[in-house]
Every structure is written in structure tokens, then in C-alpha cells.
Write an enzyme that holds these catalytic residues in place. Structure first.
Site, PDB file in Angstrom:
ATOM      1  N   THR A  52      -0.979   1.571   2.661  1.00 31.73           N
ATOM      2  CA  THR A  52       0.185   2.290   2.133  1.00 31.73           C
ATOM      3  C   THR A  52       1.159   1.308   1.495  1.00 31.73           C
ATOM      4  O   THR A  52       1.234   0.138   1.884  1.00 31.73           O
ATOM      5  CB  THR A  52       0.935   3.050   3.237  1.00 31.73           C
ATOM      6  OG1 THR A  52       1.588   2.103   4.105  1.00 31.73           O
ATOM      7  CG2 THR A  52       0.012   3.927   4.061  1.00 31.73           C
TER       8      THR A  52
ATOM      9  N   GLU B  94       0.076  -2.417   5.290  1.00 32.14           N
ATOM     10  CA  GLU B  94       1.330  -1.911   4.727  1.00 32.14           C
ATOM     11  C   GLU B  94       1.767  -2.793   3.563  1.00 32.14           C
ATOM     12  O   GLU B  94       1.982  -3.993   3.745  1.00 32.14           O
ATOM     13  CB  GLU B  94       2.454  -1.932   5.771  1.00 32.14           C
ATOM     14  CG  GLU B  94       2.418  -0.825   6.781  1.00 32.14           C
ATOM     15  CD  GLU B  94       3.656  -0.868   7.670  1.00 32.14           C
ATOM     16  OE1 GLU B  94       4.270   0.176   7.874  1.00 32.14           O
ATOM     17  OE2 GLU B  94       4.002  -1.958   8.174  1.00 32.14           O
ATOM     18  N   CYS B  95       1.891  -2.208   2.376  1.00 27.81           N
ATOM     19  CA  CYS B  95       2.423  -2.882   1.199  1.00 27.81           C
ATOM     20  C   CYS B  95       1.642  -4.167   0.908  1.00 27.81           C
ATOM     21  O   CYS B  95       0.591  -4.115   0.270  1.00 27.81           O
ATOM     22  CB  CYS B  95       3.913  -3.136   1.346  1.00 27.81           C
ATOM     23  SG  CYS B  95       4.738  -3.446  -0.244  1.00 27.81           S
ATOM     24  N   GLY B  96       2.086  -5.325   1.355  1.00 30.81           N
ATOM     25  CA  GLY B  96       1.313  -6.540   1.177  1.00 30.81           C
ATOM     26  C   GLY B  96      -0.077  -6.422   1.771  1.00 30.81           C
ATOM     27  O   GLY B  96      -1.048  -6.971   1.236  1.00 30.81           O
TER      28      GLY B  96
ATOM     29  N   MET C 223      -2.193  -4.554  -0.641  1.00 24.83           N
ATOM     30  CA  MET C 223      -2.570  -5.447  -1.740  1.00 24.83           C
ATOM     31  C   MET C 223      -3.758  -6.323  -1.341  1.00 24.83           C
ATOM     32  O   MET C 223      -4.706  -6.510  -2.123  1.00 24.83           O
ATOM     33  CB  MET C 223      -1.369  -6.306  -2.145  1.00 24.83           C
ATOM     34  CG  MET C 223      -0.204  -5.494  -2.704  1.00 24.83           C
ATOM     35  SD  MET C 223       1.384  -6.383  -2.728  1.00 24.83           S
ATOM     36  CE  MET C 223       1.057  -7.604  -4.007  1.00 24.83           C
TER      37      MET C 223
END
Length: 444
Positions: A423, A323-325, A328
Site C-alpha cells: 500500500t 507500506e509505501c517504501g 516500492m
């Protein structure tokens, strides 16, 4: 358990400091946050020692918000007052602090900046109380805490100007040691910049704890959560057969709702690991990489053996959810201040940290393919807030259409490859995504 909301006239008025001072004055460890924030709750936990519940009707629904409130009470014991920190100004936002107060039917204490006013502070607070009736909002603004207020004549002038319908619950003095530093996603985390014990104790002495306790009240009881009924009690679980999920937990991956941790623990054996500390990926059946600050730890992540192992295991079909981080870290590279760092290389995207935020909104997604967290056609809600952008390959595959929000490319979210999903959207356990994740891991 009885509760109350600490709201603000606007963002930056000092709600977090007021909330921490109220918790200290009440001697309570029961604390919660209105809205999808991860940062303010870290300050709550640093001061109280207990996790701060997330109360958000968009993420959780009305009944889910009440369940989360009472689940905190059930875990931590009844008989105390739960302090709920609001978000932004009282009436601001898609899901405002006022909406949370309505759902829970608890009183609102308004934090008002009194640094340059006395009688006008009372006038402002009275306007916030009367606006509820004007807007048809079923909330009860019962009084104020005066922020950045000196004692003596300054305090008396504010208190004496208040009408009988508004109580004076105390003041927050103007002190430099009550300032919390900020950066691009908001305040520094609680473990990075905790307020001193002496400053909190001195501030709590100016809060009327008895008066706060007298106005607090209990929210309506929630309906039962069917998903919880389907989870086996701890003593009835067979640890030998339940899935093992590795969860990244360090300063790069620190954005996790307490309810998500609980959801995973109740259905799986959770194995924490710290990629930035050099931990390799432990033996597991699935991986969860939460959001956080990978951009602050890009060098350590690039050198982490865990990312290499995740890449190897992901290509073999290990379920991995970021999720997000986490997205990445699962991508091919992360560029920060012009320096590019190699990441896990599982997902076909190159990430660049930008000077301005790229997305800040509530999100609604619809699954267009079977994925780790949803079946085809299912929708769920979440939240996005990030300063990075993702440049994806032309043949990239997505699992979700964006019905609200920005996602990865303004139309899609859920970059997917093998059994890996990344995501920009953060989701709460109430949406069912983590139940589906655990089930998928167990079935793989």
C-alpha cells in the site's frame, strides 16, 4: 503525566528546534508529535533517547490519541512533562495542532518568528489566542517562544509588549548551527543531521523551564483498549508457538510508528533485518517492510539477497506486508533519476520517482477482499506522502477502494499478489490493521 504543545504560527517557523530546546531545558525524555510525521520524531529521539509518540485523532481517534499519550507515560514513567510538537500552523489542516490540543486539553505555547519584529510579534500572538474564541476552539494559548530573536533590546521589546494573558517562555537565538537541512519528504532524519549538544545547551539556557512546568497539565484519562486486553502478557506467552515476523529496519525502511513496533512485539517474535546492509531474509512466518527512503538506497536494495528470498518465499505463500517504501521494494522495478533498478518483483508494478509529490493527504480505505490487514467491508484510516508513482499491470488486483486520498491509481490501494500486500497508505496500530496482520500470519 502533564504536558504542553509547542505550536507554530506557520510551517517552517522552527517548531522542531523549539521543541528540542524545550526538551533540553526541561531535562525531559517524554516527547510526542501531533500528526502523522515520521521525520520530526526522529530528531526527538536523537536528542532525548526515547521514541516520540504519534498523537493524531484522524489516525487514532480521540480515545486512541489519549491512549498513545498515556502509554508513553506508562512506559517511561510519570512525574515529567511531555512536550508535544505541533504540525504546520496552529489552526491548519484536517487534523490541526489545535485539534490535538483540544483532545488532550493541554496548553499551547506558540512559536513566533521574531526576526523582523518586536511589538508586532505580540500582536500576532494575541491574534492567535483570540482566534480560538472566535472559532469556538477550546484551546488555551498561554504564551510564546520567540524564534530567531536576539537578546537585549530585541528580547525586551517583545516581552514588554505581551499582554498579561500571554507569558514569555524564552527565545531561540539566530544561530546557523540550529538549521536542519531538508529534502523532498521534509527535514533530514535525526540520525543524519542531529543538532549539536553545544548548540542545544546554549539555546536551552534561554528557555524558562520553571514557567513551562507551571502551566503544563495532564490530559483526561483514556478508555481501555480491548485489543490490548486480548494480548497475552510477555511472561505468559509461548515463544515456541507465536508467529515470527521479520521487520526491515535500516535507512531504506525507517518510517515506523512506535505503537506499531509495540503492537508487533506484544503478539509476535520480531526479527529485525537490514536489506541495504546485505542481510538476507531471516527464518520467519511473515514479513513487514515499512516506509522510508528506498529511492536513496535503490542500488543496495537491487543487490540485496533479501529481496530475492522475499520473492521466492512470497510465491510460496509467505505473508508479506509493505507500506509505501515497502510497496516500492516489492514491485518489479524502481527508477530514480533515469536509472532503473530491479526490485523484488512480487507485485506487478513499476515505480518511478518524480520531481513533485504525487500524494499528500489523510486516507480512508475500504477492503473489497480478504487481505492481510483487513476483512471484506472493513474500513480504516491512514496517511500517504510520496514522490513516486506506480504504473501497474492491466490485470493488477487491489484489496482496497479509496474513500479518501489518492492510493495507487486514484481509486484503489493495496496491490496484492499471493499473500503479499503493498500500500501507499501508512496506518497506525490503533486502526487494528497490525493486529489483523499478526493474526493472519499466525493462521497461515
Amino acid at each position: 503525566m502533564r504536558g504542553l504543545v509547542i505550536a507554530g504560527t506557520h510551517s517552517g517557523v522552527g517548531k522542531t528546534v523549539a521543541t528540542l530546546a524545550v526538551c533540553r531545558a526541561l531535562g525531559t525524555t517524554r516527547v510526542a508529535k501531533a500528526g502523522p510525521d515520521f521525520i520530526d520524531p526522529s530528531h526527538h529521539t536523537a536528542v532525548t533517547g526515547d521514541p516520540s509518540r504519534t498523537l493524531d485523532p484522524w489516525l487514532c481517534g480521540v480515545e486512541g490519541t489519549r491512549r498513545n499519550y498515556y502509554r508513553g507515560a506508562k512506559e517511561n514513567g510519570a512525574g515529567e512533562c511531555c512536550v508535544i510538537e505541533g504540525m504546520m500552523g496552529l489552526y491548519d489542516g484536517t487534523v490541526s495542532t489545535a485539534r490535538v490540543a483540544e483532545v488532550l486539553d493541554v496548553p499551547v505555547i506558540l512559536v513566533v518568528d521574531a526576526s523582523a519584529g518586536m511589538e508586532s510579534v505580540a500582536a500576532s500572538a494575541l491574534g492567535f489566542r483570540r482566534y480560538a474564541e472566535h472559532a469556538g476552539r477550546a484551546i488555551d494559548v498561554v504564551g510564546i517562544i520567540a524564534q530567531r530573536t536576539h537578546g537585549g533590546r530585541h528580547e525586551r521589546g517583545i516581552r514588554d509588549a505581551l499582554p498579561d494573558s500571554l507569558a514569555y517562555f524564552g527565545r531561540i537565538p539566530p544561530r546557523e548551527d540550529l538549521e536542519i537541512p531538508s529534502r523532498h519528504l521534509g527535514l533530514h532524519m535525526g540520525q543524519e543531521a542531529p543538532l549539536s549538544e553545544d548548540a542545544l545547551d546554549a539555546t536551552a539556557a534561554h528557555i524558562d523551564a520553571d514557567r513551562l512546568r507551571s502551566v503544563a497539565r495532564a490530559p483526561p484519562s483514556p478508555t481501555a483498549d480491548e485489543r490490548e486486553h486480548n494480548r497475552a502478557p510477555t511472561g505468559a506467552r509461548d515463544k515456541r508457538t507465536e508467529p515470527r515476523i521479520a521487520v526491515a529496519r535500516d535507512d531504506a525502511f525507517c518510517f515506523v510508528y512506535p505503537a506499531v513496533r509495540e503492537c508487533l512485539r506484544e503478539q509476535a517474535t520480531v526479527i529485525p533485518f537490514a536489506p541495504t546492509a546485505g542481510d538476507d531474509l531471516p527464518a520467519c512466518d511473515g514479513v513487514y517492510l515499512p516506509g522510508g527512503y528506498p529511492e536513496k538506497h535503490a542500488t543496495a536494495l537491487a543487490a540485496s539477497p533479501a529481496l530475492d528470498t522475499i520473492r521466492e518465499r512470497a510465491t510460496d505463500g509467505l505473508p508479506v506486508f509493505g507500506e509505501c517504501g515497502g510497496l516500492m521494494a516489492l514491485s518489479e522495478s524502481l527508477t530514480v533519476d533515469g536509472e532503473t533498478h530491479a526490485m523484488a518483483g512480487v507485485l506487478p508494478a513499476e515505480i518511478t520517482l518524480c520531481d513533485q509529490y504525487q500524494a499528500l493527504d489523510y486516507v480512508e480505505l475500504e477492503a473489497t477482499r480478504e487481505t492481510l490487514t483487513a476483512r471484506v467491508g472493513e474500513t480504516f484510516r491512514g496517511h500517504e506522502f510520496h514522490y513516486s508513482r506506480a504504473d501497474v499491470a492491466n490485470d493488477a488486483r487491489f484489496a482496497f477502494d479509496v474513500r479518501r486520498g489518492t492510493g495507487i491509481d486514484d481509486a484503489h490501494d493495496g496491490l496484492t499478489e499471493y499473500q503479499t500486500l503493498g500500500t501507499y497508505c501508512h496506518v497506525h496500530a490503533e486502526c487494528g490493521a497490525f493486529d489483523q496482520f499478526v493474526k493472519t500470519v499466525g493462521d497461515t
